[in-house]
Each structure stands twice: as C-alpha cells, then as structure tokens.
Design a protein around this motif. Structure first.
Motif, mmCIF file in Angstrom:
data_model
loop_
_atom_site.group_PDB
_atom_site.id
_atom_site.type_symbol
_atom_site.label_atom_id
_atom_site.label_comp_id
_atom_site.label_asym_id
_atom_site.label_seq_id
_atom_site.Cartn_x
_atom_site.Cartn_y
_atom_site.Cartn_z
ATOM 1 N N PHE A 39 33.644 66.971 49.518
ATOM 2 C CA PHE A 39 33.502 65.557 49.132
ATOM 3 C C PHE A 39 32.019 65.251 49.028
ATOM 4 C CE2 PHE A 39 37.642 65.740 51.236
ATOM 5 C CZ PHE A 39 38.438 65.162 50.251
ATOM 6 N N PHE A 40 31.681 64.449 47.991
ATOM 7 C CA PHE A 40 30.273 64.192 47.679
ATOM 8 C C PHE A 40 29.906 62.754 48.053
ATOM 9 C CE2 PHE A 40 31.838 67.520 44.916
ATOM 10 C CZ PHE A 40 30.877 68.489 45.069
ATOM 11 N N PHE A 41 28.641 62.614 48.450
ATOM 12 C CA PHE A 41 28.134 61.310 48.909
ATOM 13 C C PHE A 41 26.974 60.874 48.036
ATOM 14 C CE2 PHE A 41 30.346 63.159 52.431
ATOM 15 C CZ PHE A 41 30.900 62.088 53.128
ATOM 16 N N GLU A 42 26.732 59.560 48.031
ATOM 17 C CA GLU A 42 25.586 59.004 47.311
ATOM 18 C C GLU A 42 24.314 59.331 48.076
ATOM 19 O OE1 GLU A 42 27.056 55.110 44.979
ATOM 20 O OE2 GLU A 42 27.037 54.914 47.172
ATOM 21 N N GLN A 43 23.209 59.307 47.356
ATOM 22 C CA GLN A 43 21.929 59.630 47.953
ATOM 23 C C GLN A 43 21.637 58.699 49.129
ATOM 24 O OE1 GLN A 43 18.662 59.422 45.208
ATOM 25 N NE2 GLN A 43 17.127 60.079 46.727
ATOM 26 N N GLY A 44 21.356 59.317 50.290
ATOM 27 C CA GLY A 44 20.961 58.556 51.464
ATOM 28 C C GLY A 44 22.093 57.828 52.155
ATOM 29 N N ARG A 45 23.355 58.072 51.760
ATOM 30 C CA ARG A 45 24.458 57.331 52.357
ATOM 31 C C ARG A 45 25.518 58.287 52.928
ATOM 32 N NH1 ARG A 45 26.694 52.464 48.965
ATOM 33 N NH2 ARG A 45 27.252 51.896 51.108
ATOM 34 N N SER A 46 26.312 57.781 53.894
ATOM 35 C CA SER A 46 27.360 58.591 54.527
ATOM 36 C C SER A 46 28.724 57.933 54.398
ATOM 37 C CB SER A 46 27.033 58.816 56.008
ATOM 38 O OG SER A 46 26.960 57.574 56.691
ATOM 39 N N VAL A 47 28.833 56.984 53.486
ATOM 40 C CA VAL A 47 30.118 56.324 53.271
ATOM 41 C C VAL A 47 30.953 57.155 52.298
ATOM 42 C CG1 VAL A 47 31.271 54.270 52.376
ATOM 43 C CG2 VAL A 47 29.151 54.033 53.681
ATOM 44 N N LEU A 48 32.196 57.496 52.722
ATOM 45 C CA LEU A 48 33.095 58.225 51.833
ATOM 46 C C LEU A 48 33.707 57.246 50.860
ATOM 47 C CD1 LEU A 48 34.418 60.905 51.091
ATOM 48 C CD2 LEU A 48 36.247 60.361 52.734
ATOM 49 N N ARG A 49 33.291 57.358 49.613
ATOM 50 C CA ARG A 49 33.688 56.372 48.607
ATOM 51 C C ARG A 49 35.164 56.488 48.247
ATOM 52 N NH1 ARG A 49 29.663 58.342 44.209
ATOM 53 N NH2 ARG A 49 30.083 60.270 45.389
ATOM 54 N N THR A 50 35.727 55.363 47.805
ATOM 55 C CA THR A 50 37.125 55.338 47.366
ATOM 56 C C THR A 50 37.328 56.262 46.176
ATOM 57 O OG1 THR A 50 37.348 53.059 48.127
ATOM 58 C CG2 THR A 50 38.980 53.848 46.560
ATOM 59 N N SER A 51 36.304 56.343 45.328
ATOM 60 C CA SER A 51 36.417 57.221 44.161
ATOM 61 C C SER A 51 36.585 58.679 44.575
ATOM 62 C CB SER A 51 35.173 57.085 43.275
ATOM 63 O OG SER A 51 34.001 57.432 43.990
#
Length: 587
Positions: A176-188
């Motif tokens: 699973f991939f994350f946005e830069q600088g973030r650790s929130v697992l996105r709904t997408s």
C-alpha cells in the motif's frame, strides 16, 4: 646258490627290521598329542575352518620313515576327507631325541547334515612301500552353528511419497502506497484492486500465524523530518487489518496472530535496487547517483546531493513514490485434508469404491502409509500405479511384498519375493539406481539365498540418506554377519535401524568375534526393545556358556523357552551347551 640265499636273507632281514620300525612307530603313536582349535568346530559364513597341531614323541621318526595324519570329518554314514598332516624323518633331524611338531589349517564347505559329526584322524607310518595304520581316532566333536542364527532382517525401503502432512505456511503479499510525508492509509488505496483483494482475503478468515508489515519512506527531506513515519505507516496497516478482523468476527483467532512491524528508516537498499532496474535515466546518471549514495555523508546530505544531479526529477517522480509504502506479508496455514480423511479416501480408492481423482497422487501415496495393513497398502499402491505410473509407487509396492514375504511361510515366501522383484525391476527401469530400489532389490537377493549378489548390489548404492541409509546399513550389516565380516557388520549396524533385530544381529557378530561382554550388552538391548524376543534371551545363554557362567545359561534359556518352547529342543543338541546338558534337560 649261496649268493641267492644271502640276498634273500638280507632282504628278509631288511623287511623284518622295517616291519619292526613301523610297529614301533604305531606303538609310539599312542603318545602323540593332537589338538584341534576350535573344538567343537565353528561355522563362519558357509565354511568350517580349524587348525590341528600335532606333537610326536621322540624316536617316532626313524631314518627313512614318514608319519601322516589323515584327517576326516565323519557325519552319519558319510565321511569327508579333509587332508593330511605329514611328518618326514628328513625334515626332523633331531627327532630321535626331541619331539616333532607341526600344525596345519583345514577347512570344508558346510552342509546342514554336518552339524552332528566328528573330526577323525588315522595315523599312517610308512617306510618305502610298506606302511602300517593306527585305528581311527576322534579328535574334535561336531560343529557349532551359532552363526546361522542371524536374522534375515527385511529392511523394506519406502520411497518418499512427496506429501507433507505437517503445517505449512503460505505467504500473501500486498503493498500500500502513501502520500509524501503522510501515514494516512487513503480510501483510494483500500478501494484499489489490491485493497479489495486483501479485504476478501481477510474476510475468508484464513488461519493466520503472522502478519509482517514493513513501513518505508522515500529519501527526500520532508520524509526524514518525521523519524516515526515508517513506523506510523506500518501501524496504519495494522489498525486497518485489526478493524477488518473485528468486522469479520475473528474472535479468538485474532489473539493467535502475531503482528510484526518493521520500520525501515534512512536505508538506501531499496532505492539502489529500484535504480538499477530503472530505464528512465542513463547509465552515466545512474553511476553518478550510486556514487553519491555509496559515498560519505549523512542520509540528508546524500539526498541533497542527489537533487543537484541530472535525472533526479525522473527518479523523484517514478521511484520515490514507490518507496513510500507499507509492505505486508501474511503467513497463513495451508489448507489440507486431515490425515484420517486421507486414510479413509485412500482405502476406498484401493477398494475401487471411489475415483482415484478424489486424492492427489501424493495424498494417495501418503494414504498408504496411514494403514498398518499390508493388504490395504498393496491395494492403494496398485491404485496409485493406475492413477500415475511412477517408480515410487512400484518401489513401494515391492517393499510391501517384501514385508509380506517376511511374514509368510512356505511357498508364500517365494511368491511374495517374486512379486517384489517384478515391481522393483519396473521401478529401476523407470528411474535407474535409486537408493530405495537398490536396497530392496538387494533384500530380494538375500531372501533368495544369494548373499554374494545381494552384497554386490548393496555396494552400488550411492546417495542414500535418512531412512534409506538406515535400511542400507541394516541390510549390509546383516549380510556381513552372514559372510563372517564381523568388524564391517558392527560398523554398518552403527548407522542402521534402531530395532531389536539389529541389536540381536550386532550381539551375534560380537559373540562370533568373541567379544562376550559387548555381546551381552547388545542382547540385553534387544530384550529391552522387545521383551518377548526369545532368540535374544537364547543369545544371552550362549554368552553365559562361553564365559562359564552357569547362572546366565539357566536364566537365559528359561526366558527363551518361556517365549518359544521349541528352543529347548534346540538347546539339547546345541554344542554351545555341551557342558550344561543336565541343566538344559531340567528346564
């Protein structure tokens, strides 16, 4: 006329003197000393060998004479000539004042009819053409046949069925991939194909042992500011996983799952791996980037240096996002049929009640090992051959027939041995010289009585390991006892099956090489493993007899006869117990 009378007188006198000399030799023969070693004789392999030493008294070899000891083995109404010990006066110049000594070794091929018999000698005194003989005289009694007690251990070697009935773990991997600088697992991410497949996997409630989550970050500065970013990403996946377990009612199963979080911080390993496989930059640009990464400086300093290089923008756009991941590996227990179910299905397939496709080939071969019945094993292996004609199935069917032969008697022994050989020849044609097949073929030859061929085939086995190696050593040790290679047998038995029969054969080898203390230990080991092993108790009695221990003779024979009453009759005629006849009769 006077000359004729004189010649006749000289001849008559010479003959008279010659006759007197021979008579004196025959009379002195009463004082000869003869010793046979061993006495009684002993059978080793297929022959009986002994040494006879003779000591003639002084004056028994007058000049020009000879004295011979013709040696025979007399049994029943038969007599086998063994050879002659010959003394010639010329070879013993001091025989008039000293004894004359000579030793000679004899051997003869053994026949079962020879068990009860005697070594006989007859002295022959000779001078020129004249000779006189002594009466035949017994010098040794019978043959000890203890070596024939060796167990024909049927070391049936089964090839591996290829099925693993132990717990096996299967890995399931997802990123699973994350946005830069973030650790929130996105709904997408959760709704992506990867997320949906993973949700379905968890929903199946697979028996799971571990969930390993490796959180990573990309090298750019904003990523390294938060030293907990990799850990947070791993924890985000763990939370989502636990939420799904609660949703799908894992209950107590959840407590048995071990979560392992592995944050990877400031590590260039994955970056270098991806860069090497990236075709978005030139080889010179890769070389420059790797020089920076592998050079000196802190993690942040290296990343800032990368930003100044040509091709950095492409790496930032294509490689860095992939490094902002949480890789998840779930180890679940592979679903298998319970062993009792396999056993039932294999039996039904063997009986023809259900299709052979009800089990895989490996399961069917494994199913044969789950029944103690040789008849059921036979049927299952026959079904396996019909399902998938493999050398393993033929070999294992041959092994079954060997075990049937071991349990059979009369004509059924040969029948099963022949059936075994047929299967083993097919197996060897399908895959030549496998250890299991060769061990079984050698066992066939042993049961057919061809110990030489059996040992030759056993000697060609290479690469045997595990059970096949133990079976090979069991077979070789047994054959080495049969062929009087006792030291080799003991070496083979050191790596053989840990069975009562192997312990017995080891004890027998030690008795035959006269290591009685060690033999006693081996026989006791056999009775410890099998408290009803009559032959092992008999072996202990033999050790007692050979060490002149009457108590051990009595105790050993009592225990042996209690388990097998026929051993009393054997003991009564066994020369091992010739000095304990009254004790044997009283048992």
């Amino acid at each position: 006329m006077k000359k004729t009378r004189l010649a006749f007188g000289i001849l008559f006198g010479s003959l008279l003197m010659s006759g007197c000399a021979l008579n004196k030799m025959i009379k002195l023969a009463n004082d000869q000393q003869l010793e046979v070693t061993p006495n009684p004789l002993e059978l080793h392999a297929d022959k009986v060998e002994f040494e006879m030493s003779a000591i003639l008294p002084p004056k028994m070899l007058p000049g020009g004479t000879s004295y011979s000891l013709k040696t025979f083995y007399q049994y029943g109404t038969n007599e086998a000539e063994l050879g002659t010990v010959e003394f010639k006066a010329g070879d013993f110049p001091n025989s008039s004042s000293t004894t004359s000594r000579k030793s000679q070794t004899f051997s003869f091929a053994y026949d079962p009819a020879m068990a009860k018999g005697d070594v006989m000698i007859q002295g022959v005194a000779a001078k020129g053409a004249k000779n006189k003989t002594t009466e035949k005289m017994k010098v040794a009694e019978g043959v000890i046949t203890t070596s024939l007690m060796v167990e024909d251990i049927v070391a049936a070697s089964y090839a591996d069925h290829g099925y693993n009935d132990k717990e096996e773990l299967e890995p399931t991997n997802v990123e699973f991939f994350f946005e830069q600088g973030r650790s929130v697992l996105r709904t997408s991410e959760k709704n992506s194909d990867r997320g949906k497949d993973f949700t379905a996997f968890v929903a199946d409630r697979n028996v799971t042992r571990t969930v390993t989550i490796t959180g990573t970050h990309s090298p750019e500065g904003t990523e390294t500011i938060n030293s907990d970013l990799s850990q947070d990403r791993a924890e985000a996946i763990e939370k989502w996983y636990r939420d799904m377990m609660a949703k799908y009612d894992y209950k107590g199963m959840a407590d048995e799952i071990k979560f392992v979080l592995k944050p990877v911080v400031q590590d260039w390993t994955q970056f270098k791996t991806m860069l090497n496989g990236f075709d978005g930059v030139s080889s010179d640009e890769k070389t420059a980037m790797l020089a920076v990464v592998n050079g000196t400086g802190t993690f942040e300093e290296k990343e800032k240096a990368l930003q100044k290089l040509s091709g950095y923008k492409k790496v930032f756009d294509k490689i860095y996002p992939v490094l902002r991941t949480a890789k998840t590996e779930v180890l679940t227990v592979k679903v298998k049929r319970p062993n009792p179910e396999i056993a039932v299905l294999a039996k039904q397939i063997g009986e023809g009640g259900i299709s052979a496709d009800s089990l895989s080939n490996a399961e069917l071969l494994f199913g044969a090992t789950l029944t103690p019945s040789l008849t059921e094993k036979e049927a299952i292996y026959k079904a396996a051959i019909k399902k998938q004609d493999t050398w393993v199935a033929h070999n294992n069917l041959g092994a079954v027939y060997l075990q049937m032969a071991a349990a059979a008697s009369g004509a059924d022994v040969k029948k099963n041995v022949d059936l075994a050989l047929t299967q083993l020849e097919i197996a060897n044609k399908q895959k030549a010289n496998t250890p299991e097949v060769l061990v079984n073929m050698a066992t066939v030859y042993m049961l057919q009585g061809d110990n030489t061929k059996a040992y030759d085939v056993a000697g060609t086995v290479s690469g045997a390991t595990g059970d096949a190696l133990r079976k090979l050593n069991t077979l070789k040790g047994t054959l080495e006892v049969k062929t009087a290679q006792y030291d080799k047998a003991l070496m083979s038995f050191a790596g053989a099956d840990n069975s009562a029969e192997v312990s017995f054969n080891r004890g027998l080898a030690l008795v035959l090489k006269k290591e009685f203390s060690n033999a006693k230990t081996a026989f006791k080991d056999a009775t410890d493993k099998d408290s009803s092993y009559a032959k092992a108790f008999y072996g202990l009695a033999i050790v007692g007899a050979r060490t002149s221990n009457a108590t051990e003779v009595t105790n050993g024979l009592k225990s042996a006869i209690a388990e097998d009453s026929s051993l009393k009759e054997k003991a009564l005629t066994d020369l091992e117990f010739r000095n304990y006849a009254d004790a044997v009769r009283s048992l």
